[in-house]
Write a protein that holds these residues in place. Sequence first.
Motif, PDB file in Angstrom:
ATOM      1  N   GLU A  85       0.738  -1.214  -0.122  1.00 23.11           N
ATOM      2  CA  GLU A  85      -0.004   0.039   0.003  1.00 23.11           C
ATOM      3  C   GLU A  85       0.707   1.259   0.131  1.00 23.11           C
ATOM      4  N   ARG A  86       1.816   1.175   0.658  1.00 25.55           N
ATOM      5  CA  ARG A  86       2.671   2.268   0.880  1.00 25.55           C
ATOM      6  C   ARG A  86       3.527   2.590  -0.637  1.00 25.55           C
ATOM      7  N   LEU A  87       3.942   1.467  -1.099  1.00 22.54           N
ATOM      8  CA  LEU A  87       4.641   1.588  -2.358  1.00 22.54           C
ATOM      9  C   LEU A  87       3.639   2.296  -3.488  1.00 22.54           C
ATOM     10  N   PHE A  88       2.604   2.369  -3.335  1.00 19.47           N
ATOM     11  CA  PHE A  88       1.674   2.534  -4.615  1.00 19.47           C
ATOM     12  C   PHE A  88       0.633   3.869  -4.229  1.00 19.47           C
ATOM     13  N   GLU A  89       1.262   4.618  -3.445  1.00 21.64           N
ATOM     14  CA  GLU A  89       0.655   6.003  -2.881  1.00 21.64           C
ATOM     15  C   GLU A  89       1.131   6.999  -4.077  1.00 21.64           C
ATOM     16  N   GLY A 105       9.825   2.983  -8.681  1.00 23.19           N
ATOM     17  CA  GLY A 105      11.416   2.360  -8.220  1.00 23.19           C
ATOM     18  C   GLY A 105      11.828   2.493  -7.047  1.00 23.19           C
ATOM     19  N   VAL A 106      11.948   3.811  -6.740  1.00 24.65           N
ATOM     20  CA  VAL A 106      12.956   4.398  -5.603  1.00 24.65           C
ATOM     21  C   VAL A 106      12.185   3.679  -4.379  1.00 24.65           C
ATOM     22  N   THR A 107      11.020   4.140  -4.209  1.00 21.24           N
ATOM     23  CA  THR A 107      10.221   3.479  -3.019  1.00 21.24           C
ATOM     24  C   THR A 107      10.330   2.075  -2.877  1.00 21.24           C
ATOM     25  N   PHE A 108      10.285   1.456  -3.939  1.00 22.86           N
ATOM     26  CA  PHE A 108      10.140  -0.135  -3.911  1.00 22.86           C
ATOM     27  C   PHE A 108      11.545  -0.748  -3.784  1.00 22.86           C
ATOM     28  N   HIS A 145       0.480  -9.028  -5.092  1.00 18.37           N
ATOM     29  CA  HIS A 145      -0.471  -7.813  -4.871  1.00 18.37           C
ATOM     30  C   HIS A 145       0.319  -6.458  -5.332  1.00 18.37           C
ATOM     31  N   GLY A 146       1.484  -6.197  -5.142  1.00 18.37           N
ATOM     32  CA  GLY A 146       2.176  -5.079  -5.432  1.00 18.37           C
ATOM     33  C   GLY A 146       2.177  -5.304  -7.271  1.00 18.37           C
ATOM     34  N   LEU A 176       9.603  -4.279 -11.781  1.00 18.40           N
ATOM     35  CA  LEU A 176       9.981  -4.603 -10.263  1.00 18.40           C
ATOM     36  C   LEU A 176      11.193  -5.488 -10.419  1.00 18.40           C
ATOM     37  N   ASN A 177      11.584  -6.177 -11.153  1.00 15.02           N
ATOM     38  CA  ASN A 177      12.588  -7.057 -11.446  1.00 15.02           C
ATOM     39  C   ASN A 177      13.986  -6.225 -11.710  1.00 15.02           C
TER      40      ASN A 177
END
Length: 222
Positions: A85-89, A105-108, A145-146, A176-177
């Motif tokens: 959830e935090r990743l996709f704000e 990408g940076v958050t992830f 989910h992400g 993501l990879n």
Amino acid sequence: MSEALERAKVGAAPAPAEQDVEAKKRLDIIDGARRVFFRKGFDGASMDEIARAAAVSKATIYVYFQSKADLFGALVQADRRKSAERLFEFDETDSDVASLLHRIGVTFLTMMIRPDHIRLVRMVIGVAEKFPAVGETFFEAGPCHGGRRLADLLRRQTELGRLDVDDCEAAAFEFLNLCNGKLVKGLMFGLSGQPTPEAIEALVGRAVRVFLAAYGPKDAAL
């Protein structure tokens, strides 16, 4: 005997006024378990220690969770969903796709390299063969989910003509990879120290460029 235990014995549901208290108790147990699991590992953690860390009785833990594996699975699900959830704000209508992907990408990657995340992944891998449901919970609540959330964003950006993606879910995992690079694997195996913010920015920048080269609008000059 506590009211929760009495209800468990007779199969009665909690009254509406008690539901918030019960939910908090469950979270307190998960928080206590997190501290013990991260300190002792899955095999080294005992339900007695978890009960002390959560300030509840062991019998109370079993009202909410059937076993240590069940409790660990609940912890994994709570942590992975919160991280996803935090990743996709973000604002999915942002017209600057490169900047939007870079922030994601940076958050992830910053989340992926956190020491507590690395410890959790190691624990999940260690118990997944014996308790496959734990591995499935981690995979579904975290990566899947992400990936689905990112796929929704890519689908929207494709509809707006800002990307040209044929399989949004596959592309989401590819991005993501790309962001993971070799940094996460190095940390997983203890082969490297924490990367600098500059290293994270550089890796994500390359990931965004590669992704847009593959999935940017075909008539755009990249």
